[in-house]
Write a protein that holds these residues in place. Structure first.
Motif, short mmCIF file in Angstrom:
data_model
loop_
_atom_site.label_atom_id
_atom_site.label_comp_id
_atom_site.label_asym_id
_atom_site.label_seq_id
_atom_site.Cartn_x
_atom_site.Cartn_y
_atom_site.Cartn_z
N GLY A 2 0.81 -1.20 0.00
CA GLY A 2 0.00 0.00 0.00
C GLY A 2 0.85 1.25 0.00
O GLY A 2 2.02 1.23 -0.37
N THR A 11 -6.05 1.98 7.74
CA THR A 11 -5.98 3.26 7.04
C THR A 11 -5.26 4.27 7.92
O THR A 11 -5.21 4.14 9.15
N GLN A 32 -11.04 4.32 0.55
CA GLN A 32 -11.02 3.83 -0.83
C GLN A 32 -9.70 3.12 -1.11
O GLN A 32 -9.67 2.06 -1.75
N ALA A 33 -8.60 3.68 -0.63
CA ALA A 33 -7.29 3.08 -0.85
C ALA A 33 -7.19 1.71 -0.21
O ALA A 33 -6.60 0.78 -0.79
N GLY A 37 -9.73 -0.34 0.42
CA GLY A 37 -10.56 -1.23 -0.35
C GLY A 37 -9.86 -1.78 -1.57
O GLY A 37 -10.05 -2.94 -1.95
N GLU A 38 -9.02 -0.97 -2.18
CA GLU A 38 -8.29 -1.40 -3.37
C GLU A 38 -7.19 -2.41 -3.07
O GLU A 38 -6.68 -3.06 -3.99
N LEU A 39 -6.84 -2.55 -1.80
CA LEU A 39 -5.79 -3.51 -1.41
C LEU A 39 -6.34 -4.90 -1.13
O LEU A 39 -5.57 -5.85 -0.93
N GLY A 71 -8.39 -8.15 -2.29
CA GLY A 71 -8.87 -8.87 -3.46
C GLY A 71 -10.23 -9.51 -3.23
O GLY A 71 -10.74 -9.56 -2.11
N PRO A 96 -14.39 0.39 4.33
CA PRO A 96 -14.13 0.88 2.98
C PRO A 96 -15.29 0.53 2.05
O PRO A 96 -15.98 -0.47 2.25
N GLY A 144 -17.38 -1.12 -0.73
CA GLY A 144 -17.25 -2.41 -1.36
C GLY A 144 -16.85 -3.53 -0.44
O GLY A 144 -16.83 -4.70 -0.83
N ARG A 184 -14.57 -8.44 0.67
CA ARG A 184 -15.33 -7.79 -0.39
C ARG A 184 -16.77 -8.27 -0.37
O ARG A 184 -17.05 -9.46 -0.25
#
Length: 226
Positions: free
Chosen positions: A23, A40, A49-50, A52-54, A56, A72, A74, A224
């Motif tokens: 990250g 975070t 958001q960052a 959540g992108e980590l 899978g 986050p 999603g 997710r």
């Protein structure tokens, strides 16, 4: 001003455990083979958001912090728990015991098996990468262990304290907890730990060796959303 331990995962990953981080400046997580924790820097939308992108589609991560956990986008919490963070201010008297020995990567399989059986908290076969572990063996079999996990400037977490059910009540958890805490103190650092708020027995043990409550901690396992 926030204490460095209010977001212990984040403060570890941006300092002493930065080498294990994935990250950037807004969100980080441990490499999955090392630990399941993620965090975070703050609870703003960009940081969430960052994070959540980590994560899978088939992964789950653990968030732990003093603040209420904001999820986050999603991601959904599949379980939550109340925990306590405890800290020790001075070493506890220790009785030397020649049974205590350092554990090495050769012990990783036994360590994971013991943790899977006793469930002291999140544990992976890569735990030895984060800090030292010590254990007690009986007839060559690992029956109890304790070690170090997250590290921040001036602090190290006591973690992974467990004993095989056949050896519970024999004082091995106390022996190893005192030993590891005193190892941390000997380096000029302060030991701290986490326990589920419902684990009254563990909390009493830690209080008896000099740990006291610092703050409640919120814990959530997130993945997710379907």
């Amino acid at each position: 001003m926030k204490h460095v331990l209010d977001r212990p995962v984040w403060s570890a990953l941006e300092t002493r455990h930065r080498a294990f981080a994935q990250g950037g400046d807004l969100a980080r997580r441990y490499s999955p083979s090392i630990a399941l924790f993620a965090a975070t820097a703050a609870d703003d939308s960009a940081s969430l958001q960052a994070l959540g992108e980590l994560v899978g589609p088939d992964e789950s991560v653990i968030m732990a912090q003093a603040d209420t956990i904001a999820l986050p986008p999603g991601l959904a919490a599949i379980s939550t728990a109340d925990a306590v963070q405890m800290i020790a201010e001075a070493p506890s008297p220790a009785v030397p015991d020649e049974r205590v020995q350092p554990l090495t990567p050769e012990d990783a399989v036994e360590m994971l098996a013991l943790a899977s059986l006793t469930k002291p908290g999140p544990f992976t076969s890569g735990a030895l990468s984060l800090g030292a572990f010590w254990g007690v063996k009986v007839e060559g079999r690992l029956v109890a262990m304790a070690g170090e996990r997250m590290k921040q400037p001036g602090y190290t977490e006591l973690s992974g304290v467990c004993a095989h059910p056949e050896f519970r009540g024999t004082g091995l958890g106390r022996l190893l907890s005192v030993f590891v805490a005193n190892q941390i103190f000997a380096r000029g650092e302060i030991p701290y730990l986490h326990a589920f708020a419902t684990n009254a027995g563990a909390i009493r043990l830690y209080e008896s060796i000099g740990f006291s409550l610092r703050t409640p901690i919120n814990v959530a396992v997130v993945q997710r959303a379907a």
